[in-house]
Write an enzyme that holds these catalytic residues in place. Structure first.
Site, PDB file in Angstrom:
ATOM      1  N   HIS A 177      13.208  -2.389  -1.627  1.00  0.00           N
ATOM      2  CA  HIS A 177      12.675  -2.257  -2.980  1.00  0.00           C
ATOM      3  C   HIS A 177      13.543  -3.107  -3.905  1.00  0.00           C
ATOM      4  CE1 HIS A 177      10.714  -0.308  -6.386  1.00  0.00           C
ATOM      5  NE2 HIS A 177      11.911  -0.199  -6.942  1.00  0.00           N
TER       6      HIS A 177
ATOM      7  N   ARG B 132       0.857  -1.198   0.000  1.00  0.00           N
ATOM      8  CA  ARG B 132       0.000   0.000   0.000  1.00  0.00           C
ATOM      9  C   ARG B 132       0.891   1.245   0.000  1.00  0.00           C
ATOM     10  NH1 ARG B 132      -4.457  -1.031  -1.954  1.00  0.00           N
ATOM     11  NH2 ARG B 132      -5.403   0.818  -1.030  1.00  0.00           N
TER      12      ARG B 132
END
Ligand code: GRF
Length: 201
Positions: A111, A93
């Protein structure tokens, strides 16, 4: 030595959460996992966290009319757990600047690219489309700009000529599981110098 209380936010299987949580089982670790929180009730990582004896919570984002309402609901279990640092680990989210501001300097994310290359989604496909010779992952502090906070660590892998999204992701993920725990230990010890990690051997 009091250990920093670390909450981990997940949305799925939680392989990075598990790597962090397992590393924090070591009583010499500067942090201790105090909560695993998922926005999805069906996240596989919830059961894996419970097996390690870590408190879990679910705040289903689908139950809220807007991001602010969802994030306010997340703050309740986060506060109740005494969390001092938040690690996003496969959390899918996008967080608002208002939520992030409550965790400035205390929220990390992993990431799957060498940032600032390839922010956003489908990073392995972006890497292959760009014809890169290397790929990898980045642990960074979370700031309001998506995937753009101060870099705390990066791991690098070679890209093979016959790589697909899947084979590349499978080569990066094990390095994520080495990088994130190593960076969290350093971060909690007050070391924010970016760590460089390379494949073993
Ligand atoms: C991983 O590629 C990670 O880099 C990204 O989400 C994916 C799944 O992570 N943040 P996990 O297996 O749920 O930890």
């Amino acid at each position: 030595m009091s250990r920093t209380r670390v909450a981990i936010l997940i949305s799925g299987g939680g392989s990075n959460m598990l790597a962090l949580a397992r590393d924090m089982v070591d009583p010499g670790h500067p942090g201790t996992a105090c909560l695993v929180l998922s926005n999805r009730p069906d996240a596989g990582g919830l059961a894996r966290a419970a097996e390690l004896g870590i408190a879990t919570a679910v705040v289903d984002h689908r139950g809220f009319a807007d991001r602010a309402g969802f994030e306010a609901a997340m703050m309740a279990p986060l506060r109740a757990s005494g969390a001092e640092v938040v690690c996003l680990a496969g959390f899918m989210r996008v967080l608002t600047p208002g939520f992030i501001a409550q965790w400035t300097g205390r929220m990390l994310n992993i990431h799957p690219s060498i940032l600032p290359l390839f922010p956003g989604l489908h990073t392995h496909a972006q890497c292959l489309a760009a014809g890169m010779a290397v790929h990898g992952c980045t642990v960074h502090e979370v700031t309001p700009d998506l995937d753009a906070g101060p870099i705390l660590g990066q791991a690098v892998v070679p890209v093979a000529a016959d790589d697909t999204d899947e084979t590349l992701a499978a080569r990066v993920l094990p390095l994520e599981h080495r990088l994130y725990p190593a960076v969290l230990r350093r971060f909690l010890a007050g070391n924010r110098a970016p760590l460089a990690l390379f494949p073993e051997g």
